[in-house]
Design an enzyme around this catalytic site. Sequence first.
Site, mmCIF file in Angstrom:
data_model
loop_
_atom_site.group_PDB
_atom_site.id
_atom_site.type_symbol
_atom_site.label_atom_id
_atom_site.label_comp_id
_atom_site.label_asym_id
_atom_site.label_seq_id
_atom_site.Cartn_x
_atom_site.Cartn_y
_atom_site.Cartn_z
ATOM 1 N N TYR A 142 0.907 -1.237 0.007
ATOM 2 C CA TYR A 142 0.129 -0.088 0.025
ATOM 3 C C TYR A 142 0.820 1.132 -0.028
ATOM 4 O O TYR A 142 1.760 1.348 0.968
ATOM 5 C CB TYR A 142 -0.950 -0.031 1.292
ATOM 6 C CG TYR A 142 -1.711 1.197 1.416
ATOM 7 C CD1 TYR A 142 -2.778 1.438 0.467
ATOM 8 C CD2 TYR A 142 -1.744 2.171 2.327
ATOM 9 C CE1 TYR A 142 -3.718 2.529 0.446
ATOM 10 C CE2 TYR A 142 -2.393 3.380 2.381
ATOM 11 C CZ TYR A 142 -3.853 3.530 1.544
ATOM 12 O OH TYR A 142 -4.408 4.523 1.486
ATOM 13 N N ASP A 237 9.233 3.229 -0.304
ATOM 14 C CA ASP A 237 8.103 3.829 0.635
ATOM 15 C C ASP A 237 8.403 3.310 2.039
ATOM 16 O O ASP A 237 8.013 2.172 2.269
ATOM 17 C CB ASP A 237 6.574 3.295 0.084
ATOM 18 C CG ASP A 237 5.859 3.742 0.584
ATOM 19 O OD1 ASP A 237 6.049 4.655 1.734
ATOM 20 O OD2 ASP A 237 4.696 3.789 0.481
ATOM 21 N N LYS A 265 4.063 9.271 8.419
ATOM 22 C CA LYS A 265 3.966 8.825 9.991
ATOM 23 C C LYS A 265 4.746 9.198 11.153
ATOM 24 O O LYS A 265 4.754 10.293 11.357
ATOM 25 C CB LYS A 265 3.795 7.177 9.879
ATOM 26 C CG LYS A 265 2.615 6.464 9.031
ATOM 27 C CD LYS A 265 2.357 5.233 8.896
ATOM 28 C CE LYS A 265 1.077 5.264 8.251
ATOM 29 N NZ LYS A 265 0.851 4.407 7.018
HETATM 30 C C1 LIG Z 1 0.477 4.631 5.597
HETATM 31 C C2 LIG Z 1 1.009 4.495 4.426
HETATM 32 C C3 LIG Z 1 1.124 5.261 3.294
HETATM 33 C C4 LIG Z 1 0.039 6.443 3.011
HETATM 34 O O1 LIG Z 1 0.304 7.497 4.056
HETATM 35 P P1 LIG Z 1 -1.191 8.338 4.447
HETATM 36 O O2 LIG Z 1 -0.513 9.591 5.332
HETATM 37 O O3 LIG Z 1 -2.130 7.597 5.133
HETATM 38 O O4 LIG Z 1 -1.490 9.214 3.210
HETATM 39 C C5 LIG Z 1 1.690 5.046 2.114
HETATM 40 N N1 LIG Z 1 2.960 4.171 2.288
HETATM 41 C C6 LIG Z 1 2.930 3.363 3.262
HETATM 42 C C7 LIG Z 1 3.867 2.192 3.186
HETATM 43 C C8 LIG Z 1 1.939 3.545 4.563
HETATM 44 O O5 LIG Z 1 2.239 2.543 5.363
#
Ligand SMILES: *Cc1c(COP(=O)(O)O)cnc(C)c1O
Length: 426
Positions: A142, A237, A265
């Site tokens: 994701y 990511d 995060k």
């Molecule tokens: C949470 C997450 C996102 C998205 O971040 P948001 O702040 O919710 O838009 C993208 N990549 C990874 C790996 C994530 O865990």
Amino acid sequence: MTTNQSCFEEAKAFFPGGVNSPVRAFKAVGGTPPFIANGKGACLLDVEGRSFIDYVGSWGPLILGHADPAIIQAVTEAIAGGMTFGAPTPGETELAKLIQQAFPSMEKMRLVSSGTEATMAAIRLARGYTKRTLLVKCDGCYHGHADSLLVSAGSGVATLGIPGCPGVVPGTASSTLTVPFNDIKALEAVFAAHGKDIAAFIVEPVCGNMGVVTPNPGYLAAVRELTARENALLIFDEVMTGFRSCFGGVQTGCGVKPDLTCLGKIVGGGLPLAVYGGKREIMNLIAPDGPVYQAGTLSGNPVAVAAGRATLTRLRDEKDLYKKLIASTNLLADGLLKLAKNHHIPVIVNRFGSMFTLFFTSEPVTSYADAKKADTARFVKWFQEMLGRGVYLPPSQFEAAFVSVCHGEPEIDTTLNAAHGAFSAL
Ligand SMILES: *Cc1c(COP(=O)(O)O)cnc(C)c1O
């Protein structure tokens, strides 16, 4: 009287599913989600006055627990000086220095407000830089909710079993190709077929959004070698993994250097802040230095920047912080494994730093296909038993649980006692 039920019913009149992000609605586990009154340290209190040990941590940001005094102070001081200016402030550069200490591969960076924004911009940049169209991602990873990234996605998309997302136009969906995680042969095949058109491979170097799945030895190095050879960019990511296991990310431990990195995060200390960055030569294409446009009214606002700085400063400077955090996580994960074994319940516990997932399966979980073999009905029962015993876990088999520095031995002991009861009830 205010109850979780009454709050939920009222919210449903205003918000789809009664929530402002899908997994919060507890669809996969059923029942009513606790509506939160407040949080302190490792604990949450719901509107009915029930308290929970929290392993969601707002889905990752809260490595220092809820309402950390130093962050509150930093944020309060920042707010008093004005919340946003839409003009540069020195604090942004101070945050960037901290980020770069942790992620030297981020030679230049841009602050944004969410992980979704970071990955979306990184992909646009990769396409602009390579002048190629296609994007390759892994099944079950994701990367936020941008159109091109909702193909075979993890997190809520996996939890709710959404196959393809209406509203994503076919042209966009077809410019994203997917491969299984940990399968270098599949990636080689995609490059053999489409190499000249592939702008980037984006990957969670340790997956969190299909539950925690770690890379096989050599996988990330092979991915780096292949993308470099094919002149495609490698995007890590690390929105979830950044600062989760050390003052750095997966790239710190594995020695593989991506072209671009996305963080979110933890980097915002609980406020909306994320960042993308990487090689100077690539980042120089971002406006106003270059033609790839990306902007944000609240980007780098002083309040979120203050929270990020306070968080990263502590993560960098506190001796043994990660050592203790990982020891707590191991205490919990090993305890869960032992309890499950005593109850003759097959489980696999995957972990990375201070995040983990307990899968109800007996086979190793190294891909999304493996994760999907887990017994989700059993997970649901276990989740509800744990919640009833005051332990708030992510309400899905396909999510990571997070341990914070506030989860000490007493909290872990209480959690393991609850788990003993929950396993007995299965
Ligand atoms: C949470 C997450 C996102 C998205 O971040 P948001 O702040 O919710 O838009 C993208 N990549 C990874 C790996 C994530 O865990």
